[in-house]
Scaffold this motif. Sequence first.
Motif, PDB file in Angstrom:
ATOM      1  N   ALA A 162       0.859  -1.187   0.000  1.00  9.27           N
ATOM      2  CA  ALA A 162       0.000   0.000   0.000  1.00  9.27           C
ATOM      3  C   ALA A 162       0.897   1.238   0.000  1.00  9.27           C
ATOM      4  N   GLN A 163       0.520   2.232  -0.766  1.00  6.38           N
ATOM      5  CA  GLN A 163       1.339   3.432  -0.903  1.00  6.38           C
ATOM      6  C   GLN A 163       0.940   4.484   0.129  1.00  6.38           C
ATOM      7  N   SER A 164       1.913   5.237   0.604  1.00  3.03           N
ATOM      8  CA  SER A 164       1.680   6.309   1.570  1.00  3.03           C
ATOM      9  C   SER A 164       1.791   7.654   0.878  1.00  3.03           C
ATOM     10  N   GLU A 165       1.047   8.628   1.371  1.00  3.56           N
ATOM     11  CA  GLU A 165       1.115   9.975   0.809  1.00  3.56           C
ATOM     12  C   GLU A 165       2.401  10.666   1.254  1.00  3.56           C
ATOM     13  N   THR A 166       3.012  11.384   0.328  1.00  2.88           N
ATOM     14  CA  THR A 166       4.170  12.215   0.624  1.00  2.88           C
ATOM     15  C   THR A 166       3.696  13.657   0.644  1.00  2.88           C
ATOM     16  N   VAL A 167       3.986  14.371   1.731  1.00  5.42           N
ATOM     17  CA  VAL A 167       3.533  15.746   1.869  1.00  5.42           C
ATOM     18  C   VAL A 167       4.743  16.658   2.000  1.00  5.42           C
ATOM     19  N   ILE A 168       4.869  17.562   1.048  1.00  4.48           N
ATOM     20  CA  ILE A 168       5.919  18.569   1.109  1.00  4.48           C
ATOM     21  C   ILE A 168       5.214  19.892   1.354  1.00  4.48           C
ATOM     22  N   GLY A 169       5.540  20.519   2.459  1.00  3.87           N
ATOM     23  CA  GLY A 169       4.832  21.712   2.919  1.00  3.87           C
ATOM     24  C   GLY A 169       5.004  22.927   2.031  1.00  3.87           C
ATOM     25  N   ARG A 170       4.610  24.054   2.556  1.00  5.99           N
ATOM     26  CA  ARG A 170       4.658  25.321   1.830  1.00  5.99           C
ATOM     27  C   ARG A 170       6.033  25.965   1.968  1.00  5.99           C
ATOM     28  N   ASP A 171       6.445  26.649   0.904  1.00  2.16           N
ATOM     29  CA  ASP A 171       7.710  27.388   0.880  1.00  2.16           C
ATOM     30  C   ASP A 171       8.906  26.480   1.198  1.00  2.16           C
ATOM     31  N   VAL A 172       8.918  25.311   0.593  1.00  3.02           N
ATOM     32  CA  VAL A 172      10.019  24.359   0.758  1.00  3.02           C
ATOM     33  C   VAL A 172      10.913  24.456  -0.467  1.00  3.02           C
ATOM     34  N   TRP A 173      12.214  24.340  -0.252  1.00  2.00           N
ATOM     35  CA  TRP A 173      13.183  24.388  -1.341  1.00  2.00           C
ATOM     36  C   TRP A 173      13.968  23.088  -1.315  1.00  2.00           C
ATOM     37  N   ILE A 174      13.897  22.322  -2.410  1.00  2.00           N
ATOM     38  CA  ILE A 174      14.614  21.051  -2.503  1.00  2.00           C
ATOM     39  C   ILE A 174      15.636  21.168  -3.628  1.00  2.00           C
ATOM     40  N   GLY A 175      16.907  20.954  -3.294  1.00  2.00           N
ATOM     41  CA  GLY A 175      18.011  21.143  -4.226  1.00  2.00           C
ATOM     42  C   GLY A 175      18.140  20.048  -5.266  1.00  2.00           C
ATOM     43  N   ARG A 176      18.929  20.340  -6.270  1.00  2.00           N
ATOM     44  CA  ARG A 176      19.143  19.465  -7.425  1.00  2.00           C
ATOM     45  C   ARG A 176      19.594  18.062  -7.011  1.00  2.00           C
ATOM     46  N   ASN A 177      19.036  17.063  -7.696  1.00  2.00           N
ATOM     47  CA  ASN A 177      19.377  15.648  -7.503  1.00  2.00           C
ATOM     48  C   ASN A 177      19.047  15.102  -6.120  1.00  2.00           C
ATOM     49  N   ALA A 178      18.236  15.802  -5.357  1.00  2.00           N
ATOM     50  CA  ALA A 178      17.818  15.271  -4.055  1.00  2.00           C
ATOM     51  C   ALA A 178      16.845  14.117  -4.283  1.00  2.00           C
ATOM     52  N   ILE A 179      16.890  13.148  -3.388  1.00  2.00           N
ATOM     53  CA  ILE A 179      15.981  12.015  -3.425  1.00  2.00           C
ATOM     54  C   ILE A 179      15.176  12.043  -2.133  1.00  2.00           C
ATOM     55  N   ILE A 180      13.866  12.071  -2.286  1.00  2.00           N
ATOM     56  CA  ILE A 180      12.957  12.055  -1.141  1.00  2.00           C
ATOM     57  C   ILE A 180      12.257  10.705  -1.172  1.00  2.00           C
ATOM     58  N   MET A 181      12.390   9.928  -0.120  1.00  2.00           N
ATOM     59  CA  MET A 181      11.712   8.640  -0.063  1.00  2.00           C
ATOM     60  C   MET A 181      10.226   8.881   0.161  1.00  2.00           C
ATOM     61  N   ARG A 182       9.401   8.113  -0.520  1.00  2.00           N
ATOM     62  CA  ARG A 182       7.953   8.300  -0.447  1.00  2.00           C
ATOM     63  C   ARG A 182       7.433   8.049   0.956  1.00  2.00           C
ATOM     64  N   GLY A 183       6.306   8.705   1.256  1.00  2.00           N
ATOM     65  CA  GLY A 183       5.647   8.516   2.537  1.00  2.00           C
ATOM     66  C   GLY A 183       6.132   9.452   3.625  1.00  2.00           C
TER      67      GLY A 183
END
Length: 172
Positions: free
Chosen positions: A87-108
Amino acid sequence: MRIVRNFVMRTLKRRSKVQPSAFVHVSSHIAKDLVAEEYVFVGKNCEIGPQVRLGRYTMLASAVSIIGQDHVHSDPNVPIQFSGRPAQSETVIGRDVWIGRNAIIMRGLIIGDGAIVGAGSVVTRNVPAREVWAGVPARKLRDRFMDPADEAAHRAMVAGPILEPRFAQPQT
């Protein structure tokens, strides 16, 4: 021009939950259920899987990936390739977030409002609001704001009404 492009993207690619003011680069591979609030920016060659929510003013640099939770790997009698998906989990990235180049965010995961994730980082844990994280695996480097008044102003800004865009003035 941006409005026309975004209309075409929303209509042809069936991304009805992406706000018209958001920008998703055409080279990015994005799940159809992406939720992107106002003024989100998704750079070139990003990979965003299902059940992802991006808060307003959030920026993803080029080649950011939100991935994982793809396969069951706990049964020793079944090759991972044939083991199915959990079962898949939701990934929530909040407001005014900055994610740099080639970053990997694991789901959920949840990345809080105002957080910054450094380029090339691998995020395997939730990132609290207004913290700067980087590394492999990513860890906290510092708080984004040192002054409590700045933190309070930021909280009010992200919770407040949508801001009209304006170009930043060159710093001298």
